[in-house]
Design an enzyme around this catalytic site. Structure first.
Site, short mmCIF file in Angstrom:
data_model
loop_
_atom_site.label_atom_id
_atom_site.label_comp_id
_atom_site.label_asym_id
_atom_site.label_seq_id
_atom_site.Cartn_x
_atom_site.Cartn_y
_atom_site.Cartn_z
N LYS A 283 0.86 -1.19 0.00
CA LYS A 283 0.00 0.00 0.00
C LYS A 283 0.89 1.24 0.00
O LYS A 283 1.83 1.32 0.80
CB LYS A 283 -0.89 -0.04 1.24
N GLU A 360 -19.66 -4.87 10.04
CA GLU A 360 -20.61 -4.10 10.85
C GLU A 360 -21.70 -4.97 11.46
O GLU A 360 -22.14 -4.73 12.58
CB GLU A 360 -21.25 -3.00 9.99
N ARG A 388 -25.90 -1.74 6.91
CA ARG A 388 -25.55 -3.15 6.88
C ARG A 388 -26.13 -3.90 8.07
O ARG A 388 -26.44 -5.08 7.97
CB ARG A 388 -24.02 -3.29 6.95
C1 TPP Z 1 -19.15 -1.73 4.72
C2 TPP Z 1 -17.95 -0.81 4.78
N1 TPP Z 1 -17.36 -0.54 5.95
C3 TPP Z 1 -16.31 0.31 6.01
C4 TPP Z 1 -15.83 0.89 4.88
C5 TPP Z 1 -14.68 1.90 4.96
N2 TPP Z 1 -13.50 1.44 4.24
C6 TPP Z 1 -13.20 1.88 3.01
S1 TPP Z 1 -11.84 1.20 2.39
C7 TPP Z 1 -11.57 0.32 3.80
C8 TPP Z 1 -10.37 -0.56 3.92
C9 TPP Z 1 -10.32 -1.51 2.77
O1 TPP Z 1 -9.22 -2.36 2.90
P1 TPP Z 1 -8.85 -3.29 1.71
O2 TPP Z 1 -10.08 -3.92 1.16
O3 TPP Z 1 -7.78 -4.20 2.16
O4 TPP Z 1 -8.32 -2.32 0.58
P2 TPP Z 1 -6.98 -1.43 0.59
O5 TPP Z 1 -7.41 -0.05 0.91
O6 TPP Z 1 -6.04 -1.98 1.61
O7 TPP Z 1 -6.46 -1.53 -0.78
C10 TPP Z 1 -12.57 0.56 4.73
C11 TPP Z 1 -12.65 -0.04 6.07
C12 TPP Z 1 -16.49 0.60 3.67
N3 TPP Z 1 -16.13 1.15 2.52
N4 TPP Z 1 -17.54 -0.25 3.65
#
Ligand code: TPP
Length: 639
Positions: A283, A360, A388
Site C-alpha cells: 500500500k 458491521e 448493513r
Molecule cells: C461496509 C464498509 N465498511 C467500512 C468501509 C470503509 N472502508 C473503506 S476502504 C476500507 C479498507 C479496505 O481495505 P482493503 O479492502 O484491504 O483495501 P486497501 O485499501 O487496503 O487496498 C474501509 C474499512 C467501507 N467502505 N464499507
C-alpha cells in the site's frame, strides 16, 4: 505528451513493451500523488494497485469482460486507463470525476456502491448470468482487498462461488496487509505495522527468488504455484482457507511485477472455472510518505483520522473520560479505529476495545453479546455503514432490550465521497426500531452530555449521531421545554409564529433562520430536541401555541425526525401545520458538504425563504378563514 496521455482505453495498453509499461506505471504514480494531494482522495490504495490494474486491462477485454472493484476506492488507476486522464484533475470535485467507479462516467465502470465486501457476490451473479444467457466467452473479474475480505458477505459469496464450478470468474485478492489499519488481528495489534511490513517483505523476497528458479510457464497448471504456496503456508494463512473451500488458488504473486501478474491472470482466465489469484502488494508504493506511514499508509489524503476540533475527536475524548469512570464501557470499531476517533480509547484501554474488521453486522451482534454479559458496548461506525447492520440492531439488540450505544459518525451529508457515503438513512431506519433512543448533539458540549446520557440507558439501545467535520460554536439553552433545550424565544414585539425544532447542528442553523425571519417580522421559537426519538411530548403543547411548526434535519426527509414530530402532533389532534425540512430522498451527488446542503435547500437563506412563504400562505389562509366566518355570520343573521 506523456505515455499516459496517449492511453485512451485498455486497447492502447496491449502494444506496449515492458519498458514502456514500467514508464507508464511511474507516470500513473506521479499523477496520483499530484492530484490526490490537491483534490483529496484515496492515495495509498491506488499507489498499490498500479501494476495490478495495468495487468488486468492487458489480460481482460473490458467492457466485454466485467471488472468489479470491491469498495471502488482503488479504481483511480482503472479510471486513468479507461480514458479519463484529462478529467482526472477534477476528482471528487462538484461536477467532476467521482471518487469511485461511476457508470455515468464510463462503460468500463460497473459497481459504484463503495460499501465493502460486495464484489464477489456481484461477480457470482454476473458469471451465472453470462452462463445462463449463453455467453460463455465472457470472464468476470473481482478485485478485492484483504480488508474487504474480512466482511461476511465476501465469505457467503465464496461459499457459493466454490460450488459454481463452471463460472468464468477470476477473484483477485489484493493483499497488502492493511485495511485502514493493519488487517490482521484486533486493536491490540495496531502497533504491529512494522512487523507486518517485514513479514511481507520476507514473502516478496521469497517469491522473487523462488520464482526465478521455477518460472510460471510450463509444468502442470497449478503445480508450481501450489508448491510455492505450500512452502510459505506458515507465513501466509489465507490460502489454506481458500483451498479448504475447494477453490482453485494461484499465488501468492508479487503484485508489483507486472509480467508475473499478467502470466497468472492469463492462466486464471483460461482455466474456465472460478479461480482465486492471491496478489501481494504494498500500500502506498512509490511515495515514501505513504509507504512509511504507520497509521494507514495514507489510505486517504487528507487523513481520515479524528483531527482536533472535529466531532469524531470530541467523541473520542469523551470516550476516554467515560472509560475511566465506567469499567463496563467497551468500544467496538469495524476497521475504522482512527477515523471514528476511537484510537485514543484503544490506547488507554487496550483490553476494552475491539476492532472486528469490516464487519458491521458482526460488530452489532457481538455488542449484543457483550451487553448480555453485563457490559455497555459503544459501537462507533460511519452512519452509512450502519445500514448493513439494521437487522442486527432490530432483532439482536433491540428485541432483547440490550444496552448498546451506536455512535454514528458522518451522519448526514458527508461531501466528496458522494451518494453511497452520505449518512442520510440512519435517522429514518432507527426511528423504526422499538425502544431505540436517538440523540443528536448540536455542539461539542452536547456530544459529551448526550453520550453520557446514552451510556446511562440500561434497558435498550441508543444512538448518538453527528456529522462529518469540525464542530461549530457552542450555544447554551435559554430555557428548558420538557427534556428539550429552548435556544431562542421570539424577540420583543414579535408573536409566537413559528416553532422551529432543529435536530443536531441544524438547531444552530435554526438560530440563523430565526434571525432572518425576525427581520421580516416573524417570531420564531427555536428548540433543540436533543433526543429525536422518542419525540418529546412537550412539543404538543408548544405546537398549539404557534401558527406553524418547522422541523429541520440533516437526514432523508422520509421517516425521519420531522415525520415523527408530524405523527405525534396528528396523534394529539394538533391542527397546526407542520413543515419538515431534510434531504431529498435521492442519491445525492458528490461535492463539498456546504455545496450539497445548499442544493438540498438546507441553508439558513433557503430555509428562511421557504418558511416566510409558508407563514405568508398561512396568513392569507387566516384572512380567508376570517372572511368565511364573516360570511357565515352574515348568512346566519339573514336566516
Ligand atoms: C461496509 C464498509 N465498511 C467500512 C468501509 C470503509 N472502508 C473503506 S476502504 C476500507 C479498507 C479496505 O481495505 P482493503 O479492502 O484491504 O483495501 P486497501 O485499501 O487496503 O487496498 C474501509 C474499512 C467501507 N467502505 N464499507
Amino acid at each position: 505528451m506523456t505515455l499516459l496521455e496517449c492511453i485512451t482505453g485498455p486497447e492502447d495498453l496491449r502494444g506496449l513493451s515492458q519498458d514502456q509499461l514500467t514508464r507508464l506505471a511511474a507516470e500513473i504514480r506521479d499523477l496520483l500523488i499530484e492530484t490526490t494531494t490537491r483534490t483529496s482522495g484515496h492515495l495509498g490504495p491506488n499507489l498499490g494497485v498500479v501494476e495490478l490494474t495495468i495487468a488486468i486491462h492487458r489480460v481482460f477485454d473490458s467492457p466485454r469482460d466485467k471488472i468489479v472493484f470491491d469498495t471502488g476506492h482503488q479504481a483511480y488507476v482503472h479510471k486513468l486507463l479507461t480514458g479519463r486522464v484529462a478529467e482526472f484533475g477534477t476528482l471528487r470535485q462538484r461536477g467532476g470525476l467521482t471518487g469511485y467507479p461511476s457508470r455515468a462516467e464510463s462503460e468500463h465502470d460497473l459497481v459504484e456502491n463503495s460499501h465493502a465486501s460486495t464484489s464477489l457476490s456481484y461477480a457470482d451473479g454476473l458469471a451465472k448470468a453470462y452462463k445462463l444467457r449463453g455467453e460463455p466467452d465472457r470472464t468476470v473479474v473481482a478485485v478485492i482487498g484483504d480488508g474487504a475480505l474480512t466482511g461476511g458477505m465476501a465469505w457467503e459469496a465464496l461459499n457459493n462461488i466454490a460450488a459454481a464450478k463452471d463460472s468464468r470468474l477470476v477473484m483477485i485478492v489484493n493483499d497488502n496487509g492493511w485495511s485502514y489499519q493493519p488487517t490482521i488481528g484486533g486493536l491490540a495489534e495496531h502497533l504491529s505495522a512494522i512487523r507486518v511490513s517485514q513479514r511481507y517483505e520476507h514473502v516478496l523476497d521469497y517469491i522473487k527468488t523462488t520464482l526465478s528458479r521455477a518460472p510460471l510457464v510450463g509444468g502442470p497448471l497449478y503445480g508450481t504455484l501450489h508448491g510455492i504456496k505450500k512452502g510459505i503456508k506458515d507465513v501466509l494463512q489465507p490460502q489454506v482457507m481458500f483451498e479448504d473451500l475447494g477453490l482453485k488458488y494461484v499465488g501468492p504473486i508479487d503484485g508489483h511485477d507486472e509480467r508475473l501478474v499478467e502470466t497468472a491472470l492469463r492462466r486464471a482466465r483460461d482455466f474456465g472455472g472460478p479461480v482465486l489469484v492471491h496478489v501481494i502488494t504494498r500500500k502506498g508504493l512509490g511515495y515514501p510518505e505513504a509507504e512509511q506511514n504507520t497509521v494507514d499508509c495514507l489510505h486517504q489524503v487528507p487523513a481520515a483520522g479524528a483531527a482536533p476540533g472535529t466531532w469524531s475527536r470530541v467523541f473520542g475524548d469523551e470516550m476516554v473520560a467515560i472509560g475511566a469512570r465506567r469499567p463496563d464501557v467497551v468500544a467496538i470499531t469495524a476497521a475504522m479505529l482512527y477515523p471514528t476517533g476511537l484510537a485514543q480509547f484503544a490506547q488507554v484501554y487496550p483490553d476494552r476495545a475491539y476492532d472486528v474488521g469490516i464487519a458491521e453486522q458482526h460488530a452489532v451482534t457481538s455488542a449484543a453479546g457483550l451487553a448480555m454479559a453485563g457490559l455497555h458496548p459503544v459501537v462507533a461506525i460511519y452512519s452509512t455503514f450502519l445500514n448493513r447492520a439494521f437487522d442486527q440492531t432490530l432483532m439482536d439488540v433491540a428485541l432483547h432490550k440490550l444496552p448498546v450505544t451506536l455512535v454514528l459518525d458522518r451522519a448526514g451529508v458527508t461531501g466528496p465521497d458522494g451518494a453511497s457515503h452520505h449518512g442520510m438513512w440512519d435517522g429514518s431506519i432507527m426511528q423504526l426500531v422499538p425502544g431505540m433512543k436517538i440523540a443528536a448533539p448540536r455542539d461539542a458540549k452536547r456530544v459529551a452530555e448526550l453520550l453520557n446520557e446514552a451510556v446511562e440507558v440500561s434497558d435498550g439501545p441508543t444512538v448518538v449521531r453527528f456529522p462529518k467535520g469540525k464542530v461549530g460554536g457552542e450555544v447554551e439553552a435559554v430555557a428548558k421545554l420538557g427534556g428539550m433545550d429552548v435556544l431562542r424565544v421570539p424577540g420583543d414585539g414579535l408573536g409566537a409564529d413559528v416553532l422551529l425544532a432543529g435536530a443536531g447542528p441544524m438547531a444552530l442553523t435554526g438560530l440563523e433562520v430565526a434571525d432572518r425571519l425576525a427581520g421580516h417580522g416573524i417570531g420564531v421559537t427555536v428548540v433543540d430536541p436533543r433526543w429525536t426519538k422518542p419525540v418529546d411530548e412537550a412539543l404538543v403543547e408548544a405546537a398549539r401555541q404557534h401558527r406553524l411548526v418547522v422541523t429541520v434535519e440533516d437526514n432523508g426527509r422520509a421517516g425521519g425526525f420531522g415525520d415523527a414530530v408530524a405523527r405525534l402532533l396528528r396523534d394529539h389532534d394538533v391542527d397546526v401545520p407542520v413543515k419538515t425540512f431534510g434531504l431529498p430522498q435521492e442519491f445525492l451527488a458528490h461535492g463539498t458538504r456546504d455545496e450539497v446542503l445548499d442544493e438540498a435547500g438546507l441553508t439558513p437563506q433557503h430555509l428562511a425563504r421557504q418558511i416566510t412563504e409558508a407563514v405568508a400562505l398561512r396568513s392569507s389562509g387566516d384572512v380567508r378563514e376570517t372572511a368565511t366566518l364573516r360570511a357565515e355570520g352574515a348568512r346566519r343573521r339573514l336566516d
